[in-house]
Design an enzyme around this catalytic site. Structure first.
Site, PDB file in Angstrom:
ATOM      1  N   TYR A  88       0.800  -1.444  -0.036  1.00  0.00           N
ATOM      2  CA  TYR A  88      -0.040  -0.007  -0.060  1.00  0.00           C
ATOM      3  C   TYR A  88       0.919   1.149  -0.085  1.00  0.00           C
ATOM      4  O   TYR A  88       1.961   1.160   0.615  1.00  0.00           O
ATOM      5  CB  TYR A  88      -0.977  -0.092   1.246  1.00  0.00           C
ATOM      6  CG  TYR A  88      -2.037  -0.945   1.149  1.00  0.00           C
ATOM      7  CD1 TYR A  88      -3.511  -0.633   0.714  1.00  0.00           C
ATOM      8  CD2 TYR A  88      -1.913  -2.188   1.701  1.00  0.00           C
ATOM      9  CE1 TYR A  88      -4.330  -1.480   0.638  1.00  0.00           C
ATOM     10  CE2 TYR A  88      -2.947  -3.129   1.482  1.00  0.00           C
ATOM     11  CZ  TYR A  88      -4.267  -2.686   1.133  1.00  0.00           C
ATOM     12  OH  TYR A  88      -5.148  -3.836   0.883  1.00  0.00           O
ATOM     13  N   HIS A 226     -16.515  -4.119  -0.654  1.00  0.00           N
ATOM     14  CA  HIS A 226     -16.527  -4.042  -2.113  1.00  0.00           C
ATOM     15  C   HIS A 226     -17.766  -4.735  -2.482  1.00  0.00           C
ATOM     16  O   HIS A 226     -18.185  -4.424  -3.767  1.00  0.00           O
ATOM     17  CB  HIS A 226     -15.118  -4.405  -2.800  1.00  0.00           C
ATOM     18  CG  HIS A 226     -14.039  -3.527  -2.427  1.00  0.00           C
ATOM     19  ND1 HIS A 226     -13.016  -3.584  -1.554  1.00  0.00           N
ATOM     20  CD2 HIS A 226     -13.799  -2.251  -2.863  1.00  0.00           C
ATOM     21  CE1 HIS A 226     -12.190  -2.809  -1.392  1.00  0.00           C
ATOM     22  NE2 HIS A 226     -12.661  -2.009  -2.316  1.00  0.00           N
TER      23      HIS A 226
END
Length: 336
Positions: A88, A226
């Site tokens: 990330y 999601h």
């Protein structure tokens, strides 16, 4: 270039026809294959699965890593599967990016974790230098690292089919927002996806393994943030169903989750709790299908023999949250 509804339908019809009627000629460019034989004489494989982890030890990544080391020692694991979003926020900047050390090498230091990490790319990895993450130069820095776009891991009793799912998702192409994605090696997109689907179809058709499991970053069925990835449901799921795939293993949603599709019997296993989690971010789902939803950090283990695949989900403290034994006779699958 986005897939229109018509193009998605064409993909689905063509590839369902291919798997059911052997219509498509097998690809000349087969997926790379790696072999990892099970332990003898037990003929078993012991595995840890973790995803969405690379945050330089923050967001409880280090705590999850510590517990993975403890469980890995207890199970005497053979290898680790990473379900993507390895670094990330925006992947690696290059092969010399210090994040490779601060998020991987210096975090997963337990003796039991010094085994091969078989990894796929996530959407955050595509925001960086993809070729750097795929480069053999990283394996020279740490021999555990093995990351490709798509490949096959042959464990004799089980074959894992790692699939590059990020290029399937329309949003990253048509509405990337402030993010920039590295599509080198993917464009033209339609050709890339067509070739990948043919390769996956061909590999599953040829497989003689007792167990067939597919690994990708993106969710297919998920009650998490999601949710479902409709592109994969329309295009990939018909292939999984046609070849009686036992499980689809993914990350992307930052949670631990187990769904059993009531029609196909496929187990959808989400292990995306390697670091940052989303507390309370869950959608309604049929209790008949949803066996576990945990909105915290953690990881999953799998112990696979010819007759059973036993899965256990663990929280950040190493506490077992959920256990299930999948039998080759799916009617016998049950809690353990």
């Amino acid at each position: 270039m986005a897939l229109s509804s018509k193009e998605r339908l064409v993909f689905r019809v063509v590839f369902v026809a291919a798997v059911l009627c052997s219509f498509i000629t097998p690809s000349m460019a087969e997926l790379p294959r790696f072999k990892h034989a099970p332990k003898k004489p037990q003929q078993s494989l012991h595995i840890l699965v973790v995803g969405d982890w690379g945050r330089q030890g923050t967001n409880n990544q280090s705590f999850v890593a510590d517990q993975m080391g403890i469980v890995g020692e207890k199970l005497d694991i053979d290898f680790v599967i990473s379900t993507g979003d390895n670094f990330y926020e925006d992947g690696l900047k290059g092969v010399d990016d210090p994040a490779f050390y601060s998020s991987f090498v210096d975090i997963y230091t337990a003796h039991s974790l010094q085994k091969t990490w078989y990894s796929v790319l996530g959407n955050h990895d595509y925001r960086g230098d993809v070729e750097a993450q795929l480069s053999p130069a990283l394996k020279q820095k740490d021999s555990r690292w093995l990351c490709l776009r798509s490949f096959i891991l042959d464990g004799e009793i089980v074959e894992f089919f790692f699939v590059d799912t990020t290029p399937f998702v329309d949003e990253y192409f048509v509405d990337p927002g402030e993010h920039t994605y590295d599509w080198e090696g993917v464009l033209p997109r339609m050709s890339y996806l067509s070739q990948l689907l043919v390769d996956v179809d061909s590999a599953l058709a040829k497989s003689k393994a007792k167990w067939k499991m597919v690994v990708g970053h993106h969710t297919i069925n998920s009650a998490g943030h999601h949710g479902n990835t409709e592109e994969l449901k329309q295009i990939l799921v018909p292939i999984l169903e046609a070849y009686n795939v036992d499980a689809y293993i993914n990350g992307h949603d930052h949670c631990l989750e187990h769904i059993i599709d009531k029609n196909s019997g496929i187990h959808f296993l989400t292990s995306g709790g390697g670091s940052k989690a989303w507390s309370g971010d869950v959608k309604p789902w049929s209790s008949e299908e949803l066996q576990l939803y945990y909105d915290g950090q953690g990881f999953m283990s799998m112990q696979i023999t010819e007759s059973n695949a036993d899965i256990i989900f663990y929280d950040v403290y190493g506490k077992p949250l959920h256990s299930w034994s999948i039998s080759k006779d799916r009617k016998e699958s049950a809690w353990i």
